[in-house]
Design a protein around this motif. Structure first.
Motif, mmCIF file in Angstrom:
data_model
loop_
_atom_site.group_PDB
_atom_site.id
_atom_site.type_symbol
_atom_site.label_atom_id
_atom_site.label_comp_id
_atom_site.label_asym_id
_atom_site.label_seq_id
_atom_site.Cartn_x
_atom_site.Cartn_y
_atom_site.Cartn_z
ATOM 1 N N LEU A 389 -13.151 -6.867 25.760
ATOM 2 C CA LEU A 389 -12.240 -8.068 26.276
ATOM 3 C C LEU A 389 -10.318 -7.464 25.687
ATOM 4 O O LEU A 389 -9.742 -7.973 26.382
ATOM 5 C CB LEU A 389 -12.462 -9.748 24.734
ATOM 6 C CG LEU A 389 -13.632 -10.173 25.019
ATOM 7 C CD1 LEU A 389 -13.182 -11.412 24.449
ATOM 8 C CD2 LEU A 389 -13.934 -10.629 26.767
ATOM 9 N N GLU A 390 -10.587 -6.399 24.874
ATOM 10 C CA GLU A 390 -9.647 -6.130 23.567
ATOM 11 C C GLU A 390 -8.984 -4.965 25.322
ATOM 12 O O GLU A 390 -7.701 -4.472 25.727
ATOM 13 C CB GLU A 390 -9.831 -5.239 23.380
ATOM 14 C CG GLU A 390 -9.958 -5.881 21.577
ATOM 15 C CD GLU A 390 -9.841 -5.539 20.177
ATOM 16 O OE1 GLU A 390 -10.292 -4.213 20.606
ATOM 17 O OE2 GLU A 390 -10.428 -6.135 19.532
ATOM 18 N N LEU A 391 -10.313 -4.740 26.049
ATOM 19 C CA LEU A 391 -9.934 -3.847 26.609
ATOM 20 C C LEU A 391 -9.006 -4.262 28.062
ATOM 21 O O LEU A 391 -7.701 -3.453 29.189
ATOM 22 C CB LEU A 391 -10.921 -2.916 27.433
ATOM 23 C CG LEU A 391 -10.680 -1.397 28.587
ATOM 24 C CD1 LEU A 391 -9.765 -0.455 28.049
ATOM 25 C CD2 LEU A 391 -12.409 -0.981 28.733
ATOM 26 N N LEU A 392 -9.527 -4.729 28.610
ATOM 27 C CA LEU A 392 -9.222 -6.265 30.068
ATOM 28 C C LEU A 392 -8.122 -6.750 29.239
ATOM 29 O O LEU A 392 -6.344 -6.821 29.915
ATOM 30 C CB LEU A 392 -9.867 -6.813 29.560
ATOM 31 C CG LEU A 392 -11.872 -6.595 31.011
ATOM 32 C CD1 LEU A 392 -12.085 -7.823 30.675
ATOM 33 C CD2 LEU A 392 -11.354 -6.153 31.773
ATOM 34 N N SER A 393 -7.813 -6.484 28.014
ATOM 35 C CA SER A 393 -6.158 -7.266 27.525
ATOM 36 C C SER A 393 -4.724 -6.923 27.885
ATOM 37 O O SER A 393 -4.111 -6.282 28.511
ATOM 38 C CB SER A 393 -6.171 -8.134 26.755
ATOM 39 O OG SER A 393 -4.854 -8.901 25.691
ATOM 40 N N LYS A 464 -9.793 5.041 27.100
ATOM 41 C CA LYS A 464 -9.593 3.426 25.663
ATOM 42 C C LYS A 464 -11.404 2.817 26.475
ATOM 43 O O LYS A 464 -12.069 3.162 24.969
ATOM 44 C CB LYS A 464 -9.287 3.007 26.668
ATOM 45 C CG LYS A 464 -9.132 1.898 25.529
ATOM 46 C CD LYS A 464 -8.552 2.642 24.355
ATOM 47 C CE LYS A 464 -8.264 0.869 23.170
ATOM 48 N NZ LYS A 464 -8.126 1.869 21.726
ATOM 49 N N PHE A 465 -11.788 3.211 26.671
ATOM 50 C CA PHE A 465 -13.287 2.189 27.128
ATOM 51 C C PHE A 465 -14.543 3.410 26.975
ATOM 52 O O PHE A 465 -15.134 3.114 25.937
ATOM 53 C CB PHE A 465 -13.679 2.081 28.898
ATOM 54 C CG PHE A 465 -14.854 1.601 29.138
ATOM 55 C CD1 PHE A 465 -15.635 0.267 28.909
ATOM 56 C CD2 PHE A 465 -16.009 2.434 30.057
ATOM 57 C CE1 PHE A 465 -16.487 -0.234 28.653
ATOM 58 C CE2 PHE A 465 -17.371 1.712 30.282
ATOM 59 C CZ PHE A 465 -17.651 0.768 29.689
ATOM 60 N N MET A 466 -14.281 4.512 26.647
ATOM 61 C CA MET A 466 -15.216 6.112 26.456
ATOM 62 C C MET A 466 -14.935 5.826 25.002
ATOM 63 O O MET A 466 -15.934 6.584 24.138
ATOM 64 C CB MET A 466 -14.672 6.823 26.970
ATOM 65 C CG MET A 466 -15.430 6.635 28.823
ATOM 66 S SD MET A 466 -17.190 6.403 28.934
ATOM 67 C CE MET A 466 -18.223 6.944 27.505
#
Length: 576
Positions: A389-393, A464-466
């Motif tokens: 959620l934080e990544l998508l935001s 960021k995802f990794m």
């Protein structure tokens, strides 16, 4: 003293139906009490609310999804034709005539379908629709004729279309024709086989069939004296008289099963999965709990912390979809991904509003999508963690820039945006997709509609995802690494160009990609060392970190090749 009926939240399907049941009653201006994880009614109060439930059910669906039906196109075409008439058809060109004739063919086909002709009898002057459909004809124009020469025939057909619109959008016309459309485009995706879907049903009045199957039987069940009932409903926990008066879940699409045909699905071949009439009514409200963006895409968020949370987050989804659909400034491309954007926006808002003690809860997302060109809809399930959620935001703006990007594979246009969102939601890194995009970009014979800037965005998002995947001792400033090595790759290409060796860059990029594909850090470093020896410059700082792990190799390597590819593209641009 009235008996209280309390309906608790359970699994995702029952929760979807419970929310749908709530939505139907609220749409009918009925106050529904809820608290914690349940909604509650007095028994007599519930019976009163269920009177005419069939009307309330379809009224809700028609108001919510009427604009998605092909009947809405009829209304839009009529408004457009009225505008052309007011302008004396001065802007009604060849394309306008072709569009009208295509619509006439489409409208005639719809009006002749058995699905609709069966309910004309319930519409005021409904049989006129059939006669008007037979009068509809394409407007012909000879080569020597101008638009002004065919206005009499044009207006004749327009008048017929407007009269058909009057019948379709009359109170009884909308009630039956819109409901019929929604039965097969919304309802049938979630439940089937019973009521008007029963092959043995001969009753054409869908409201009457719904009333007999669901409304009347539920009212009878609630009124029964259940003091001596021994069994319990699987979904509600309410008493059930016996197995003969209970129902299985075989009517649920893709999830229910018929124990008469598949008894092996049950533990020890002993069926204890049966439901009461009220539970069945809740389940058939599932179409009113899920949110469609188009008839090919729907989403439900099983935010099952409590009913308030379930209601709020799905309202956010609906409002986001509605805003995007009504935004005339949004390109039509964005409308293809309404559900994706709505999901991200709703989750961002919900994350902000969550109390601290709930921040670490994972959220279940249920998507209902059309599979390929088959027309079949299938469920897809995901769990959205706080990190996702934080990544998508954080990267919502970058993701929006990917919406128009894609490439042609065979005869299909593949959009980058949904692929990236799906990977993130499924917690799958983007390395393989970045590899594909870079490989395609190096092949000038392929039709690609994205730039090295877009690939760089994917590198940043993926870094960021990794972060969560990295071992603690190897934690680095990943976004800075991506930026630095992307620049290093670009300047290596510049250095080769300064030595008039730009023809070698493409081959180097391919060799580096091959090393990355096989996660061969030694081959990658060997190729890099040769390149920097050739240009007589030092190897970029921290390049040796590719030996730490396959993940860091991929992160550094794809960032470097992205920069190198950007250098190639710059050269191609300058030579055109």
């Amino acid at each position: 003293m009235d008996t209280k009926i309390r309906l608790h939240m359970k699994d995702w399907q029952f929760n979807m139906g419970l929310l749908g049941f709530y939505n139907v009653l609220r749409h009918a201006d009925i106050d529904v009490k809820f608290q914690d994880d349940y909604i509650e009614f007095d028994e007599e109060e519930l019976k009163k609310h269920l009177e005419g439930f069939e009307e309330k059910y379809f009224s809700y669906l028609i108001d919510k999804y009427g604009k998605l039906t092909h009947w809405q196109k009829l209304s839009d075409i009529c408004r457009e034709l009225e505008m052309h008439k007011a302008q004396g058809y001065s802007n009604f060109k060849e394309n306008g005539l072709k569009g009208l004739n295509d619509f006439i063919t489409e409208l005639k086909n719809h009006l002749k379908k058995d699905n609709y002709t069966k309910v004309y009898q319930f519409i005021k002057d409904g049989y006129e629709i059939k006669y008007k459909a037979e009068e509809l004809e394409k407007v012909k124009r000879n080569k020597n004729q101008d638009i002004q020469d065919i206005i009499p025939e044009l207006e004749k057909q327009i008048d017929i279309i407007k009269k058909i619109e009057g019948y379709v959008f009359s109170e009884s016309g909308k009630k039956y024709l819109f409901a019929k459309c929604l039965i097969y485009n919304v309802i049938q995706n979630l439940w089937e086989r019973i009521s008007f879907f029963n092959q043995n049903n001969k009753e054409p009045d869908i409201y009457k069939v719904f009333k007999e199957y669901f409304t009347d039987k539920t009212l009878e069940y609630i009124s029964e004296n259940k003091s001596e009932y021994k069994l319990k409903c699987f979904a509600t926990g309410l008493p059930v008289k016996n197995l003969g008066s209970a129902y299985e879940l075989s009517f649920l699409v893709d999830t229910g099963f018929d124990t008469a045909r598949k008894l092996s699905n049950i533990w020890d071949y002993n069926n204890d999965i049966f439901i009461c009439d009220l539970a069945r009514l809740i389940y058939i409200c599932m179409p009113c709990g899920i949110t469609y963006s188009t008839f090919k895409d729907a989403v439900f968020i099983n935010a099952n912390r409590d009913f308030e949370n379930l209601k709020k987050v799905n309202e956010n989804i609906f409002m986001s979809i509605k805003r995007t659909a009504e935004d005339k400034d949004n390109p039509s491309l964005i409308k293809n991904f309404i559900a994706y954007k709505a999901l991200i926006q709703a989750m961002q808002k919900e994350t902000i509003e969550l109390q601290p003690k709930y921040e670490l809860l994972d959220i279940q997302v249920i998507r209902l999508n059309q599979i390929g060109g088959s027309g079949n809809m299938r469920y897809r399930f995901n769990i959205l963690s706080k990190e996702v959620l934080e990544l998508l935001s954080k990267h919502s703006k970058e993701l929006d820039k990917l919406i128009p990007c894609g490439f042609i594979d065979g005869k299909t246009y593949i959009y980058i945006y949904p692929t990236v969102i799906d990977n993130i939601i499924n917690k799958t890194n983007l390395f393989n997709f970045i590899h594909l995009l870079l490989s395609r970009k190096l092949d000038v014979s392929l039709k690609n509609f994205y730039s090295d800037i877009h690939i760089y965005m994917l590198n940043i998002i993926n870094s960021k995802f990794m972060e969560a995947e990295m071992e603690k001792e190897n934690k680095l400033e990943h976004e800075k690494i991506v930026k630095d090595f992307k620049n290093s790759g670009y300047y290596l290409g510049e250095a080769y160009r300064d030595k008039n060796a730009e023809n070698r860059i493409n081959g180097i990029a391919y060799r580096l990609l091959n090393a990355l594909k096989t996660r061969n850090a030694e081959l990658f470093l060997y190729t890099i060392l040769n390149c920097y020896m050739y240009i007589n410059k030092p190897v970029p700082k921290d390049m040796e970190k590719v030996l730490l792990s396959d993940v860091i190799l991929a992160e550094i390597g794809y960032a470097f090749v992205t920069g190198l590819t950007g250098s190639i593209l710059k050269e191609e641009k300058n030579t055109k």
